[in-house]
Design a protein around this motif. Structure first.
Motif: not given
Length: 509
Positions: A373, A380, A441
């Motif tokens: 990531p 997120d 990610t």
């Protein structure tokens, strides 16, 4: 210090055919046992069969076999069903076993030695199917108030237990320990029963011989409830107070159906008080299942057969449905339409789709190799923060045996992950080479979310959880939550295959 957890089902009567009610109780205990093991507890999970009494003796003679032959044959039905439902009990106690008889004899003699068991004469109305005596005023139009069948007036010599002596002590215990009987409605029911006054209890019979004889008076057989309830300590090795008994008693939870609450919340605690044995921490009485709105009965031919359900829908779908559909403690209704709806929407659409979309995208965009990531965006962080909060909440919900709420909480995580896919739109990011790190990610967050979801569903759907974890390159047999339940457990560089559909959709017939 070692953490211990002891959970029991009732022992099931060998004169019954295993049905959805038996499966429900046992699945609830299994989910509890699996969860506690995953949390690092040493667990003892007990189930078994209740094999004595007049009903078994009658049924065996009618079929030309001994009561033990009947019990040997029928207990296998329970054992094979538990195998099919993926139940992880640590012991299976049978009341016909020598270890059980030894413990019951010891308990009887101990209470008798304190002067709390005496010989007298019993006269009342007896219901053979329920193996229960009723007073004249408890009868409903001359019939058993529980099952509605006719009763017989019986008079026989009997040993009595001084239950009346422990009325105030039991009342005080229930009042001082609000969690002792759950749910609350059942606690109130028992409080009012005890306040009406406890009578001494007849605890032996002379009218049949299939049972454990009274020590030093073998024409008497110990009454089935004194015998049956003792299984919870005899399975731990009682009267040996070391070993399992020393480690696991008092029990953390007796899980039962509401029809046998009085025996567990009145008779059993008073036997234990008389013997000077600590009382259970919790007795949880769940509700009954109706089928398509009707009471289950052999005459209506609507008894739901768990073997058939598993063969038709799969074991994890049944485990999920039974514990998700109804708040544990309330009555529930079983219908094929509701089950199919749960399988198609919760399992195939929500969870199954999340796994197949995510692994398919990883294989399409990164050749199945998990990227590391990059820097986190707000979206997120919002996804990640949902997990520790949900895990804390789930721990509380499991302690309260709120299985349907636990599953609801897990499914909120499933929904959040599905929503994250739609909002982060990996397919758009994939078209722009400059967004490669961002895409990595997003993929990492999705697959790590799926890993945590798999760990959380494991107590309920062990097979599906193992399959998801194996797909993610993790050990599918090692579902520990202790130290494994925080974000970041998936290693970048892990090879992840494209997942097979976990739950095929079912067409309504």
């Amino acid at each position: 210090m070692d953490k211990h957890f002891y959970v029991t089902t009732p022992i099931y009567y060998v004169n019954d055919v295993p049905h959805i009610g038996h499966a429900y109780t046992t699945l609830a205990c299994d989910a509890m046992a699996r969860y506690k093991r995953a949390r690092g507890y040493k667990v003892f999970f007990l189930t078994g069969t209740d094999e004595h009494g007049q009903k078994v003796e009658k049924a065996a003679h009618a079929q030309g076999e001994t009561p033990l032959e009947l019990a040997d044959r029928v207990m296998k039905r329970y054992q094979s069903l538990w195998e099919k439902l993926n139940i992880t009990h640590d012991d299976f106690i049978r009341t016909s076993q020598e270890r059980h008889k030894k413990g019951v004899h010891h308990l009887f003699k101990l209470i008798q030695g304190k002067g709390d068991i005496y010989l007298g004469e019993y006269e009342d109305w007896y219901c053979t199917p329920c193996e229960t005596f009723w007073t004249e005023k408890q009868l409903m139009d001359g019939s058993c108030p529980d099952c509605g069948r006719p009763t017989d007036k019986l008079k026989e010599e009997s040993y009595f237990f001084r239950m009346s002596k422990y009325q105030d002590q039991l009342l005080k215990h229930i009042e001082d320990h609000p969690d002792f009987i759950q749910p609350r409605s059942r606690r109130n029911e028992i409080l009012s029963f005890v306040k009406e006054g406890l009578r001494d209890l007849s605890i032996s019979r002379t009218s049949f011989s299939w049972g454990i004889p009274v020590p030093e008076d073998e024409k008497h057989v110990i009454y089935v409830w004194f015998d049956a309830l003792s299984n919870y300590i005899t399975a731990l090795g009682y009267p040996d107070l070391e070993g399992h008994y020393g480690a696991f008693w008092p029990v953390d939870a007796h899980v039962i159906g509401k029809d046998i609450l009085r025996f567990h919340a009145v008779y059993w605690p008073t036997f234990l008080l008389a013997a000077g044995i600590p009382l259970p921490k919790k007795i949880f009485a769940h509700g009954w299942w109706t089928v398509e709105g009707q009471k289950m009965s052999k005459s209506l031919r609507n008894v739901v057969e768990p073997h058939m359900l598993v063969d038709k829908y799969g074991v994890d779908a049944i485990r999920y449905f039974l514990l998700r559909e109804v708040p544990f403690g309330l009555d529930g209704d079983f219908s094929h339409a509701a089950l199919i709806h749960r399988i198609n929407s919760d399992l195939a659409n929500d969870l199954g789709n999340l796994l197949s979309r995510t692994t398919a995208m990883l294989n399409k965009y990164f050749d199945g190799e998990l990227p590391a990531p990059g820097e986190l965006a707000e979206i997120d962080r919002l996804l990640q923060e949902k997990f520790p909060a949900a895990i804390t909440l789930i721990d509380r919900q499991m302690t309260e045996m709120a299985f349907n709420k636990t599953l609801q909480t897990i499914w909120e995580l499933v929904s959040a992950a599905n929503k994250y896919i739609d909002e982060s739109a990996p397919w758009t990011l994939a078209k722009d080479a400059s967004q490669r790190t961002r895409l990595g990610t997003v993929m990492y967050n999705l697959l790590e979310g799926v890993r945590l979801i798999a760990l959380l569903i494991a107590p309920f759907m062990p097979g599906s959880a193992a399959s998801i974890l194996t797909t993610l390159g993790c050990d599918g047999n090692n579902v520990t939550l202790d130290g494994n339940d925080h974000w970041g457990g998936l290693q970048p560089g892990t090879r992840i295959a494209k997942a097979e559909p976990l739950f095929p959709r079912i067409e309504h017939e």
